[in-house]
Scaffold this active site. Structure first.
Site, PDB file in Angstrom:
ATOM      1  N   HIS A 373       0.896  -1.148   0.031  1.00 36.93           N
ATOM      2  CA  HIS A 373      -0.146   0.034   0.062  1.00 36.93           C
ATOM      3  C   HIS A 373       0.844   1.380   0.052  1.00 36.93           C
ATOM      4  O   HIS A 373       1.630   1.421   0.679  1.00 36.93           O
ATOM      5  CB  HIS A 373      -0.884   0.013   1.201  1.00 36.93           C
ATOM      6  CG  HIS A 373      -1.964   1.339   1.509  1.00 36.93           C
ATOM      7  ND1 HIS A 373      -1.960   1.841   2.381  1.00 36.93           N
ATOM      8  CD2 HIS A 373      -2.776   1.713   0.461  1.00 36.93           C
ATOM      9  CE1 HIS A 373      -3.058   2.754   2.173  1.00 36.93           C
ATOM     10  NE2 HIS A 373      -3.418   2.813   0.848  1.00 36.93           N
ATOM     11  N   GLU A 375      -0.044   4.895   0.186  1.00 35.15           N
ATOM     12  CA  GLU A 375      -0.803   6.121   0.855  1.00 35.15           C
ATOM     13  C   GLU A 375       0.231   7.493   0.394  1.00 35.15           C
ATOM     14  O   GLU A 375       1.273   7.599   1.013  1.00 35.15           O
ATOM     15  CB  GLU A 375      -1.506   6.158   1.878  1.00 35.15           C
ATOM     16  CG  GLU A 375      -2.218   7.445   2.219  1.00 35.15           C
ATOM     17  CD  GLU A 375      -3.305   7.781   1.608  1.00 35.15           C
ATOM     18  OE1 GLU A 375      -4.226   7.060   1.146  1.00 35.15           O
ATOM     19  OE2 GLU A 375      -2.948   9.214   0.838  1.00 35.15           O
ATOM     20  N   HIS A 443      -6.729   4.324  -5.640  1.00 36.23           N
ATOM     21  CA  HIS A 443      -7.654   4.808  -4.639  1.00 36.23           C
ATOM     22  C   HIS A 443      -7.433   6.415  -4.829  1.00 36.23           C
ATOM     23  O   HIS A 443      -6.282   6.886  -4.921  1.00 36.23           O
ATOM     24  CB  HIS A 443      -7.695   4.398  -3.366  1.00 36.23           C
ATOM     25  CG  HIS A 443      -8.551   2.965  -3.019  1.00 36.23           C
ATOM     26  ND1 HIS A 443      -9.502   2.831  -1.958  1.00 36.23           N
ATOM     27  CD2 HIS A 443      -8.513   1.942  -3.888  1.00 36.23           C
ATOM     28  CE1 HIS A 443     -10.026   1.646  -1.983  1.00 36.23           C
ATOM     29  NE2 HIS A 443      -9.425   1.069  -3.273  1.00 36.23           N
ATOM     30  N   GLU A 444      -8.874   7.097  -4.727  1.00 31.71           N
ATOM     31  CA  GLU A 444      -8.676   8.502  -4.883  1.00 31.71           C
ATOM     32  C   GLU A 444      -8.057   8.859  -6.323  1.00 31.71           C
ATOM     33  O   GLU A 444      -7.319   9.761  -6.562  1.00 31.71           O
ATOM     34  CB  GLU A 444      -8.171   9.035  -3.834  1.00 31.71           C
ATOM     35  CG  GLU A 444      -8.838   9.172  -2.333  1.00 31.71           C
ATOM     36  CD  GLU A 444      -8.335   7.895  -1.657  1.00 31.71           C
ATOM     37  OE1 GLU A 444      -9.196   7.106  -0.936  1.00 31.71           O
ATOM     38  OE2 GLU A 444      -7.056   7.669  -1.667  1.00 31.71           O
ATOM     39  N   GLU A 462     -10.749   3.324  -7.483  1.00 32.39           N
ATOM     40  CA  GLU A 462     -11.797   3.472  -6.750  1.00 32.39           C
ATOM     41  C   GLU A 462     -12.777   4.469  -7.367  1.00 32.39           C
ATOM     42  O   GLU A 462     -13.585   4.246  -7.961  1.00 32.39           O
ATOM     43  CB  GLU A 462     -11.217   3.919  -5.155  1.00 32.39           C
ATOM     44  CG  GLU A 462     -12.413   3.916  -4.112  1.00 32.39           C
ATOM     45  CD  GLU A 462     -11.805   4.525  -2.920  1.00 32.39           C
ATOM     46  OE1 GLU A 462     -12.425   4.208  -1.852  1.00 32.39           O
ATOM     47  OE2 GLU A 462     -11.156   5.339  -2.821  1.00 32.39           O
ATOM     48  N   GLU A 468     -16.128   1.071   2.205  1.00 32.46           N
ATOM     49  CA  GLU A 468     -15.468   1.633   3.151  1.00 32.46           C
ATOM     50  C   GLU A 468     -16.423   2.755   3.768  1.00 32.46           C
ATOM     51  O   GLU A 468     -16.458   2.875   5.004  1.00 32.46           O
ATOM     52  CB  GLU A 468     -14.187   2.401   2.968  1.00 32.46           C
ATOM     53  CG  GLU A 468     -14.159   3.658   1.983  1.00 32.46           C
ATOM     54  CD  GLU A 468     -12.810   3.843   1.513  1.00 32.46           C
ATOM     55  OE1 GLU A 468     -11.924   3.145   1.587  1.00 32.46           O
ATOM     56  OE2 GLU A 468     -12.747   5.282   1.315  1.00 32.46           O
TER      57      GLU A 468
HETATM   58  C1  NOJ Z   1      -8.807   5.783   1.550  1.00 24.30           C
HETATM   59  C2  NOJ Z   1      -8.694   4.419   0.866  1.00 24.30           C
HETATM   60  O1  NOJ Z   1      -9.896   4.473  -0.164  1.00 24.30           O
HETATM   61  C3  NOJ Z   1      -8.842   3.207   1.711  1.00 24.30           C
HETATM   62  O2  NOJ Z   1      -8.725   2.352   1.139  1.00 24.30           O
HETATM   63  C4  NOJ Z   1      -7.407   3.577   2.376  1.00 24.30           C
HETATM   64  O3  NOJ Z   1      -7.539   2.442   3.484  1.00 24.30           O
HETATM   65  C5  NOJ Z   1      -7.168   4.894   3.262  1.00 24.30           C
HETATM   66  N1  NOJ Z   1      -7.506   6.045   2.206  1.00 24.30           N
HETATM   67  C6  NOJ Z   1      -5.822   5.021   3.874  1.00 24.30           C
HETATM   68  O4  NOJ Z   1      -4.970   5.066   2.954  1.00 24.30           O
HETATM   69 CA    CA Z   2     -11.112   6.218  -0.577  1.00 27.40          CA
END
Ligand code: NOJ
Ligand code: CA
Length: 661
Positions: A373, A375, A443-444, A462, A468
């Site tokens: 992951h 982020e 994601h985002e 996403e 979520e």
């Molecule tokens: C938003 C993401 O959609 C989610 O999957 C993730 O766990 C969190 N951000 C933290 O990065």
């Molecule tokens: Ca998200």
């Protein structure tokens, strides 16, 4: 009287003149016709289905940094082309995709002044029409800035539109249905219910080195509204000399929209020569417990990404046939306000309680891969600076997938995520990842526009309100109709990392949150929401001793062929999908808050073959509000003459395996 006569004469003259200049292109089946013309220097297009107006005359062109490029045209040369090809994809809703269209390329030539030219290329398919601009390099049109794209879609009636608002962060909005005239600015794709035999979607395809198309409107006329750079430029045109496609998908039934493959067809063929390493798989992960605020991404007593937890997840994955384990919170950067200070993220350094190398090996030895992951907190430049090193490291460890995230609507220097800067960034990630044989789940991200045809290592995005929200949204989470509209809107652009499969709705940490569906609906999401690599999103302990988990273990994620027996936008969707390379079929159906009964003839099954059907359906008295868990699992023998009668509870669903023998 005189005045009326004069007006009538004027109209006749104008239409005669324009008829003489207009050019047309029709779909291969002849049903759809696009007409393109130039009047008084202004270029326009119009779309008809037989005698039915689909898009009234709508302008084409631009406002550039150095002035208008829209009202001084005459029509130049016109060229035609037809194509009928069938191509195959490594993964997808169908193994083979037919790309069949008639093309018309129109050169718009400035009459005076700079005397520049602009090409507009139209493609008429049986399932819709699309067009894009091309900017031939020429004196007066080298590198340039687009201040506005004047493209419009003039809808003849006030159709019901399903959309999310334009500036919804990360596209994580609830799709709502209102007449177009009552909408604010929207993000595409938007889905339109026009009348009983006309359903449409408007979207962009192949969003490359351009800014994202939002839609504003005046009355029922939609207008392209491009996401700007910070200084107001909309697009800076350099080496990329084409715009994305503006696509209008047109069907007689709502289901036709779901079966359109226009978005894929409007993208370039695959650019990855050897796709043998692109192998999406179902996955579990150290994730839902963080969404429920039981574990943390940051270091501390409740840190989720520990070596011990990861081993448990890897063991579980190996035992139940999942190919991937997502681990979030393994790397430095989470300990402060990470959404604000994303430049603290380090993508190669693991926290001390997470054995990056050892776990990658532990997983690989068991036939499982870690999904790393990343982020970024929106600090996209910080990510770009580390990307090569990080990807080289992951590849060397046998990690084959990276989930990226951008929790901050602003990127480097305050540029918006969906601006041209952001779109360039997202593409750089995908292309760099491909060089290191890494698949990407974004994601985002950008609004998907079919680029997974060109870059099949983009296995999921996403850009929607995923599951979520049912863990953290105290305002009620996703409404039950959410999954009944996603395939008609967001889903048209590409696979959705929705993260289905929540079995335990209990959440003490964030009271009031839970999925707004029955359990059978959670299973059906594996079919209704398309992704080549779905997650089993719940904490693994919630799957132990659950008979319904067998469906998640066994459901494939790659399909030979997809059918849609029943669909109504925002109300219900029933898909039937044939597993890639076998004669097995899977059926998934979901409904909104209305209970529904469907009769489903299995006439798509192979003649002469018998199948064992395993039906996972809402149990007696199931109701998403009061009684979400009851499920009946029944087995029966079927063949192509069988008609299944299916009952879906309020907020309910059905998931069916049809195993050939
Ligand atoms: C938003 C993401 O959609 C989610 O999957 C993730 O766990 C969190 N951000 C933290 O990065
Ligand atoms: Ca998200």
């Amino acid at each position: 009287m005189k005045r009326t006569l004069f007006l009538v004469l004027m109209f006749l003259v104008v239409s005669l003149l324009s008829v003489a200049k207009d050019v047309k292109v029709s779909s291969p089946d002849g049903a759809l016709t696009v007409t393109i013309g130039v009047d008084g220097g202004k270029a326009w297009y119009q779309v008809m289905r037989g005698q039915e107006r689909i898009i009234d005359r709508s302008p084409l062109g631009f406002v550039l940094g150095d002035g208008d490029f829209k009202d001084n045209f005459k029509m130049g040369k016109v060229t035609r082309l037809s194509l009928d090809e069938t191509w195959s994809q490594p993964w997808g809703e169908d193994a083979q995709v037919r790309n069949h269209y008639n093309e018309l390329r129109v050169r718009l030539q400035e009459r005076n002044g700079h005397k520049r030219c602009l090409d507009v290329v139209f493609r008429a398919f049986d399932d819709g029409v699309a067009f894009r601009y091309e900017y031939p390099r020429q004196p007066g049109l080298q590198d340039f800035v687009i201040m506005d794209e004047v493209t419009q879609f003039a809808l003849p009636t006030d159709a019901q539109a399903w959309s999310i608002p334009a500036l919804q962060a990360y596209y994580e909005g609830i799709y709502t249905r209102e007449p177009v005239s009552k909408k604010g600015n929207m993000s595409g794709p938007i889905a339109l219910e026009v009348n009983d035999s006309l359903y449409m979607a408007i979207m962009e395809a192949n969003l490359t080195d351009y800014s994202t198309m939002n839609l504003s409107h005046e009355g029922t006329t939609l207008k392209v509204d491009l996401v700007p750079w910070k200084n107001g430029d909309r697009v800076r045109v350099g080496d990329t000399r084409v715009s994305p496609w503006r696509a209008i998908i047109i069907g007689r039934k709502a289901a036709d929209i779901l079966l359109s493959r226009m978005a894929l067809n409007l993208n370039d063929p695959c650019k990855i020569e050897d796709t043998s390493w692109v192998k999406p798989t179902k996955y579990v992960g150290i994730w839902w417990a963080m969404q429920k605020q039981l574990w943390t991404w940051a270091q501390g007593d409740r840190h989720g990404a520990t070596t011990a937890n990861a081993k448990r997840y890897i063991d579980f994955a190996a035992r139940h046939g999942f190919g991937g384990v997502l681990v979030e919170g393994w790397n430095y950067g989470w300990d402060g306000d990470w959404g604000r200070y994303g430049d603290k993220f380090n993508f190669t350094q693991a926290y001390p309680d997470y054995d990056l190398k050892g776990l990658a090996n532990y997983a690989r030895e068991r036939g499982v891969r870690i999904i790393a992951h990343n982020e970024t907190g929106g600090a996209a430049q910080n990510y770009e600076n580390q990307m090569e090193d990080a990807y080289r490291l992951y590849h060397s460890l046998g990690i084959n997938t990276v989930k990226t995230g951008y929790v901050n609507p602003h990127f480097y220097n305050g540029e918006l995520q969906h601006s041209q800067w952001g779109i360039r960034h997202f593409r750089k990630v995908i292309e760099t990842a491909a060089r290191y044989q890494l698949m990407i789940v974004n994601h985002e991200g950008a609004m998907p526009s079919g680029i997974q045809r060109t870059w099949p290592n983009l296995i999921g995005t996403e850009s929607m309100r995923g599951q979520e929200w049912n863990a953290f949204d105290r305002a009620g989470g996703n409404p039950p109709y959410h999954e009944c509209i996603l395939p008609f809107t967001r889903g048209l652009g590409g696979p959705m990392d929705f993260t289905p499969g929540i079995f335990n709705y209990h959440n003490d940490s964030v009271p009031g949150t839970r999925p707004q569906t029955t359990l059978a609906h959670q299973l059906a999401e594996y079919i209704v929401i398309y992704s080549p690599g779905h997650m089993a999103a719940d904490q693994i302990e919630n799957y132990e001793h659950q008979p319904a988990f067998k469906f998640i273990e066994e459901v494939p994620t790659n399909w030979e062929r997809t059918l849609v027996p029943h669909a109504a936008m925002g109300k219900y969707v029933v898909y039937a999908r044939q597993e890639r390379g076998t004669d097995n079929w899977y059926i998934g159906g979901v409904t909104d808050d209305q209970p529904r009964d469907f009769s489903l003839p299995l006439d798509f099954l192979t003649d002469g073959t018998r199948y064992q059907a395993i039906v996972y359906e809402d149990g007696p008295d199931a109701d998403y509000r009061t009684n979400p868990y009851p499920m009946t699992i029944r087995r029966l023998e079927v063949d192509r003459s069988t008609v299944l009668n299916l009952h879906l509870a309020s907020g309910g669903g059905v998931a069916i395996q049809l195993l050939a023998h």
